[in-house]
Design a protein around this motif. Structure first.
Motif, PDB file in Angstrom:
ATOM      1  N   UNK A   1      57.141  30.539  20.211  1.00 29.20           N
ATOM      2  CA  UNK A   1      58.278  29.794  20.747  1.00 29.20           C
ATOM      3  C   UNK A   1      58.605  30.137  22.191  1.00 29.20           C
ATOM      4  N   UNK A   2      57.937  31.133  22.746  1.00 30.69           N
ATOM      5  CA  UNK A   2      58.300  31.637  24.072  1.00 30.69           C
ATOM      6  C   UNK A   2      58.183  30.579  25.167  1.00 30.69           C
ATOM      7  N   UNK A   3      57.289  29.597  24.977  1.00 28.94           N
ATOM      8  CA  UNK A   3      57.048  28.605  26.037  1.00 28.94           C
ATOM      9  C   UNK A   3      57.918  27.355  25.912  1.00 28.94           C
ATOM     10  N   UNK A   4      58.794  27.312  24.910  1.00 23.48           N
ATOM     11  CA  UNK A   4      59.748  26.215  24.710  1.00 23.48           C
ATOM     12  C   UNK A   4      59.096  24.900  24.310  1.00 23.48           C
TER      13      UNK A   4
ATOM     14  N   UNK B   1      63.493  39.194  24.668  1.00 26.80           N
ATOM     15  CA  UNK B   1      62.456  40.099  25.147  1.00 26.80           C
ATOM     16  C   UNK B   1      62.741  40.457  26.607  1.00 26.80           C
ATOM     17  N   UNK B   2      62.767  41.733  26.921  1.00 31.82           N
ATOM     18  CA  UNK B   2      63.097  42.132  28.282  1.00 31.82           C
ATOM     19  C   UNK B   2      62.072  41.595  29.283  1.00 31.82           C
ATOM     20  N   UNK B   3      62.491  41.483  30.532  1.00 31.75           N
ATOM     21  CA  UNK B   3      61.689  40.813  31.542  1.00 31.75           C
ATOM     22  C   UNK B   3      60.342  41.498  31.770  1.00 31.75           C
ATOM     23  N   UNK B   4      60.330  42.821  31.785  1.00 35.30           N
ATOM     24  CA  UNK B   4      59.083  43.546  32.022  1.00 35.30           C
ATOM     25  C   UNK B   4      58.085  43.330  30.888  1.00 35.30           C
ATOM     26  N   UNK B   5      58.550  43.434  29.648  1.00 37.82           N
ATOM     27  CA  UNK B   5      57.680  43.203  28.497  1.00 37.82           C
ATOM     28  C   UNK B   5      57.204  41.756  28.477  1.00 37.82           C
ATOM     29  N   UNK B   6      58.102  40.830  28.771  1.00 38.21           N
ATOM     30  CA  UNK B   6      57.729  39.421  28.797  1.00 38.21           C
ATOM     31  C   UNK B   6      56.644  39.155  29.837  1.00 38.21           C
ATOM     32  N   UNK B   7      56.764  39.766  30.989  1.00 37.60           N
ATOM     33  CA  UNK B   7      55.748  39.580  32.025  1.00 37.60           C
ATOM     34  C   UNK B   7      54.405  40.154  31.581  1.00 37.60           C
ATOM     35  N   UNK B   8      54.435  41.288  30.867  1.00 35.40           N
ATOM     36  CA  UNK B   8      53.206  41.873  30.355  1.00 35.40           C
ATOM     37  C   UNK B   8      52.514  40.981  29.338  1.00 35.40           C
ATOM     38  N   UNK B   9      53.317  40.188  28.618  1.00 34.29           N
ATOM     39  CA  UNK B   9      52.777  39.250  27.628  1.00 34.29           C
ATOM     40  C   UNK B   9      52.497  37.877  28.231  1.00 34.29           C
ATOM     41  N   UNK B  10      52.729  37.739  29.536  1.00 34.99           N
ATOM     42  CA  UNK B  10      52.588  36.470  30.257  1.00 34.99           C
ATOM     43  C   UNK B  10      53.580  35.424  29.748  1.00 34.99           C
ATOM     44  N   UNK B  11      54.790  35.902  29.441  1.00 40.09           N
ATOM     45  CA  UNK B  11      55.894  35.036  29.037  1.00 40.09           C
ATOM     46  C   UNK B  11      56.932  34.957  30.163  1.00 40.09           C
ATOM     47  N   UNK B  12      56.514  34.955  31.366  1.00 40.47           N
ATOM     48  CA  UNK B  12      57.421  35.049  32.512  1.00 40.47           C
ATOM     49  C   UNK B  12      58.579  34.052  32.436  1.00 40.47           C
ATOM     50  N   UNK B  13      59.778  34.528  32.784  1.00 36.39           N
ATOM     51  CA  UNK B  13      60.946  33.649  32.848  1.00 36.39           C
ATOM     52  C   UNK B  13      61.829  34.083  34.012  1.00 36.39           C
ATOM     53  N   UNK B  14      62.690  33.171  34.465  1.00 33.81           N
ATOM     54  CA  UNK B  14      63.566  33.450  35.596  1.00 33.81           C
ATOM     55  C   UNK B  14      64.988  33.009  35.235  1.00 33.81           C
ATOM     56  N   UNK B  15      65.829  33.974  34.847  1.00 36.65           N
ATOM     57  CA  UNK B  15      67.193  33.668  34.416  1.00 36.65           C
ATOM     58  C   UNK B  15      68.071  33.171  35.565  1.00 36.65           C
TER      59      UNK B  15
END
Length: 246
Positions: free
Chosen positions: A60-63, A132-146
């Protein structure tokens, strides 16, 4: 590959015989928690006057699932007959009042849904539970920008349980501070990461009742001289930046 499966929709019992429209809550699944595992929560949401749209997707991370849910509801709203059967949702969906909620991985998907999808402008309010915290998300390639969020949003996480590495208090605060829209946050004491999706239903409902139904009584949980969330001893690290009644 996107592993997307069936939709599941909960709705108020009176909807079938009603002539009015109902606000919508889109559900973005947490890891390992497809909608069918959380039926009681979504039945509860629906009992307060909402159409609740979930699905059985695992990623679901990519919406993508949120986008599909909106398109599916638009189709249901526009067609009197579906598969030669009378469609209970015909002209019953209130697309002026659409909210979205997600837990953990699904919280990432909520942020992406309201900032980086075709239908991002359809959402009026959001809830993110233990994202999911931003650093972990980036490591999983789930990047987001709040920082791109432009609608009212509520952030809630747990505290303790040994798994708050998914989002610590410091990390949740960093996400909160990066948001430029109306917002609030809190952390429930002695609550593990996975438990936050079940323990916050009262405030989740109050939030959506205010934001999507205009319920001024529900709004008192978040604004006014003595917002309830500030004085609730079950929580810590409460912060509020809300400006107006909606």
């Amino acid at each position: 590959m996107q592993n997307f499966e069936k939709y599941e929709i909960w709705y108020p019992a009176e909807l079938k015989d009603s002539n009015r429209k109902y606000p919508i809550i889109v559900v973005n699944n947490g890891t390992g928690w497809k909608a069918s595992r959380s039926k009681n929560i979504y039945e509860y949401y629906a009992s307060w006057g909402f159409i609740v749209v979930g699905n059985e997707e695992s990623y679901s991370w990519n919406a993508f699932g949120a986008e599909m849910a909106i398109k599916h509801m638009q189709s249901l709203n526009d067609n009197r007959m579906i598969n030669e059967k009378e469609n209970v949702f015909y002209q019953k969906a209130d697309f002026e009042n659409v909210g979205i909620i997600g837990h953990s991985q699904g919280g990432v998907g909520v942020i992406k849904a309201i900032t980086n999808t075709e239908h991002k402008s359809i959402y009026k309010a959001a809830v993110v539970l233990s994202p999911t915290n931003k650093e972990l998300a980036e490591g999983l390639e789930w990047n987001y920008d709040a920082s791109h969020i432009d609608i009212p949003i509520m952030l809630i996480s747990g505290e303790g349980g040994g798994d708050d590495w998914v989002v610590t208090g410091e990390q949740l605060t960093a996400i909160y501070e990066n948001i430029n829209s109306e917002k609030n946050m809190m952390r429930r004491k002695s609550t593990a990461h996975g438990e936050t999706q079940f323990s916050e239903d009262g405030y989740v409902m109050a939030w959506f009742m205010w934001q999507l139904q205009g319920d001024e009584e529900a709004a008192k949980a978040f604004i006014g001289d003595a917002p309830e969330i500030i004085n609730n001893e079950l929580y810590q690290d409460q912060r509020i930046n809300m400006k107006i009644m909606r």
